[in-house]
Motif scaffolding. Structure first.
Motif, mmCIF file in Angstrom:
data_model
loop_
_atom_site.group_PDB
_atom_site.id
_atom_site.type_symbol
_atom_site.label_atom_id
_atom_site.label_comp_id
_atom_site.label_asym_id
_atom_site.label_seq_id
_atom_site.Cartn_x
_atom_site.Cartn_y
_atom_site.Cartn_z
ATOM 1 N N GLN A 66 6.559 6.051 8.508
ATOM 2 C CA GLN A 66 6.696 7.380 9.112
ATOM 3 C C GLN A 66 8.114 7.672 9.557
ATOM 4 O O GLN A 66 8.576 8.806 9.497
ATOM 5 C CB GLN A 66 5.769 7.498 10.319
ATOM 6 N N LYS A 108 0.828 -1.203 0.000
ATOM 7 C CA LYS A 108 0.000 0.000 0.000
ATOM 8 C C LYS A 108 0.863 1.255 0.000
ATOM 9 O O LYS A 108 0.431 2.311 -0.419
ATOM 10 C CB LYS A 108 -0.905 0.018 1.250
ATOM 11 N N TYR A 109 2.071 1.120 0.522
ATOM 12 C CA TYR A 109 2.990 2.249 0.528
ATOM 13 C C TYR A 109 4.039 2.094 -0.567
ATOM 14 O O TYR A 109 5.101 2.698 -0.511
ATOM 15 C CB TYR A 109 3.678 2.372 1.888
ATOM 16 N N GLU A 158 2.870 1.215 8.759
ATOM 17 C CA GLU A 158 2.632 2.648 8.786
ATOM 18 C C GLU A 158 3.685 3.352 9.644
ATOM 19 O O GLU A 158 4.260 4.363 9.244
ATOM 20 C CB GLU A 158 1.247 2.851 9.396
ATOM 21 N N THR A 170 -0.666 -3.632 9.544
ATOM 22 C CA THR A 170 -0.856 -2.368 8.841
ATOM 23 C C THR A 170 -0.282 -1.219 9.651
ATOM 24 O O THR A 170 0.433 -0.363 9.142
ATOM 25 C CB THR A 170 -2.355 -2.123 8.609
ATOM 26 N N ARG A 171 -0.578 -1.252 10.917
ATOM 27 C CA ARG A 171 -0.090 -0.180 11.783
ATOM 28 C C ARG A 171 1.437 -0.197 11.869
ATOM 29 O O ARG A 171 2.084 0.856 11.852
ATOM 30 C CB ARG A 171 -0.705 -0.350 13.175
#
Lengths: 338, 338
Positions: free
Chosen positions: A308, A90-91, A304, A300-301
């Motif tokens: 970051q 997704k990234y 993420e 997912t977290r």
DNA sequence: CGCGTCTATCGAAACGTTTCGACTACGGGC
DNA sequence: GCCCGTAGTCGAAACGTTTCGATAGACGCG
């Protein structure tokens, strides 16, 4: 294989213009962009990964370290690996898989050769050498699971204590006054991951807070022993009427069979909740209420948080994901004592 | 982070000398090499992966595509993923994991961006679009499993037909005159991989060649249904005294329980062979003779073949790995008919 | 003594991007 | 009419290797 120079030539512009057109980092004239798009399609151009890594400072690859040994790998492990890979995409990140026997050397290798931008650590155990390594490497990283010493690390995990507490609350709220937890085989509690303990502790603590007697029993992954353990627990005094199961899929099935074999009905005679499984309990006979462990949530977290860290500092932390309860009708008020 | 220029400076040589010293591709003077080694250690130098990929023509990464969905992933899948990763490391290769939903797009992406040197395809199904894609990409690749159309492809797999035939031979040689095969759930035969069929076909064909009646039955992965299927098979006429099981671990266990529950002994009343499992049958009660599917065997060979394709053309082929029989005492001569 | 042949080393090009700084042209505000 | 900001584009440097071709010195041989 076409490169950016070919595209530039065909479109009649310089390579920097092509680069900016594709990245969108500077404004490009309408018709120029169209010519470039056209050339890209015509040549079937795709940027070379190595060139990109070298010039940019990103490789767009994460290392995924999973302590997979063929002897101990459950379907749950796979679900986590999968969830990380999917979240990473997704990234626009790919995932490089490191195995158990390469755990620390591999991490060292891929991070100091700058092959990866960051590290996702799976199935973290209490005394995990990968945790120390990650800390010392100073590379963006996110752990899924909580090591004994989480200082300076970014960790994500389901809140197992809260999950167990939630199960207890449900049963007590339904009126049950004696509970039991059937857990993993003893070996699981001794070696490795700490979540079974966290679940157990959460269970016992909340039961005690609610003033309800509760017993805990470890169960080997083998039908006859499952039956034995179950009956041992059910024959206790006071007999538990609310049961929480924290075990493999096969053990759940064996328990349901044994319960049925004993002539007990769910939830009539016994209320049952499945604790933090990754498999589907709604297709069991009967379907079981469940507090699921959803790999995608934590993974997912974690991804993420890793992303970051690439262009900002992220405070070290342990993020616990809140558990959710899913009702499938296996919990009811206990039958009146005769 | 130190680069090759730093090493060169510290060692007092040019960067090409450093490169040659590290790769060994040209002779380097004794004391020069020592100085370089010293500098490398001092600076903790490790070559930058991107620079290497760009200048060399190798990325030292293989893509691994496994059709993993969390709903269908068995421990066996994991074992294969693991075996590929481990085998790749032997050749100094890393493994980039592509998931189901990225199967073809991902392959296209990583191969045309030259992120990987080759592709390993896992769990190939009869009508696998990845097979066509790999063919058209013209990238070094090895499939583990055999697609419907294997033309132009390099495939490796266990010889499932031979494995089944081997099981039949063992039982017939021991004197059994009626056999049965308990197979996977029906869904497995309908969708996807073809190895269950190949095993089944090998079983039936060899039984017929040996002139022994044989029946085949598909079994759902659920204890009561396992029992039902087993009893159905055992009650046939003539009653099978030799049983081959090709199923998940849980089904094996359920069968052993059901056999015991019926008062039958292994191998006294019934001889049993486990067909091509990836799990350990020697710890069952009783331990089962087995023709194991060893992921490492096929995976190692597949990686080897992929590596060979990097600097030589490898003829397309389907390589079938010969099955091996492991005796754990669950086969004996049948009890005399009364 | 000159020549070829080694060995050990160096310099420079090449791999394919991204990105910085510079430049032009144009329009608006004063 | 001048100054400034902005859109659009270009050239060149930089990223960190590998590898080709060249060179310098040492050595043996006729």
């Amino acid at each position: 294989m076409a490169n950016i120079h070919d595209v530039a030539r065909v479109a009649g512009v310089s390579i920097s213009t092509v680069s900016y057109a594709l990245s969108g980092k500077r404004p490009i004239g309408e018709k120029t962009r169209l010519r470039i798009d056209q050339a890209v399609r015509e040549l079937d151009y795709m940027p070379n990964a190595a060139g990109r890594m070298l010039a940019g400072t990103r490789t767009r690859i994460f290392a995924l370290t999973a302590p997979l040994r063929s002897d101990t790998s459950t379907p749950a492990h796979m679900a986590f690996v999968l969830a990380v890979a999917t979240a990473a995409r997704k990234y626009d990140y790919d995932v490089l898989l490191l195995t158990e026997d390469e755990a620390t050397d591999g991490l060292r290798r891929v991070s100091s050769s700058r092959l990866v931008d960051g590290i996702i650590v799976l199935d973290v155990s209490l005394n995990d050498e990968r945790a120390d390594l990650v800390r010392s490497l100073g590379v963006p990283a996110a752990l899924i699971g909580v090591p004994g010493n989480a200082e300076g690390l970014v960790c994500v995990d389901l809140d197992f204590e809260a999950a167990a507490a939630l199960a207890v609350d449900r049963l007590v709220d339904a009126g049950h006054t004696s509970l039991a937890l059937l857990g993993h085989p003893q070996a699981v509690y001794e070696r490795g991951s700490n979540f079974p303990m966290r679940f157990r502790d959460g269970f016992l603590r909340r039961a005690s807070e609610r003033g309800v007697p509760a017993r805990f029993s470890m169960v080997e992954n083998d039908a006859p022993q499952v039956r034995e353990a179950l009956f041992g627990v059910l024959d206790a005094d006071p007999a538990p009427t609310g049961l929480v199961v924290h075990a493999e899929e096969g053990v759940h099935k064996a328990i349901l069979e044994a319960v049925a074999g004993r002539g007990l009905s769910i939830p009539g005679d016994l209320s049952v909740i499945a604790g933090v499984p990754t498999f589907d309990t709604s297709t069991f006979t009967p379907p079981l209420d469940v507090i699921p462990l959803v790999p995608a949530d934590s993974c997912t977290r974690a991804v993420e948080l890793a992303v970051q860290q690439l262009d900002a500092t992220v405070e070290p932390r342990v993020e616990l994901v809140a558990p959710k309860y899913r009702d499938h009708g296996s919990v009811a008020a206990p039958r009146r004592r005769l």
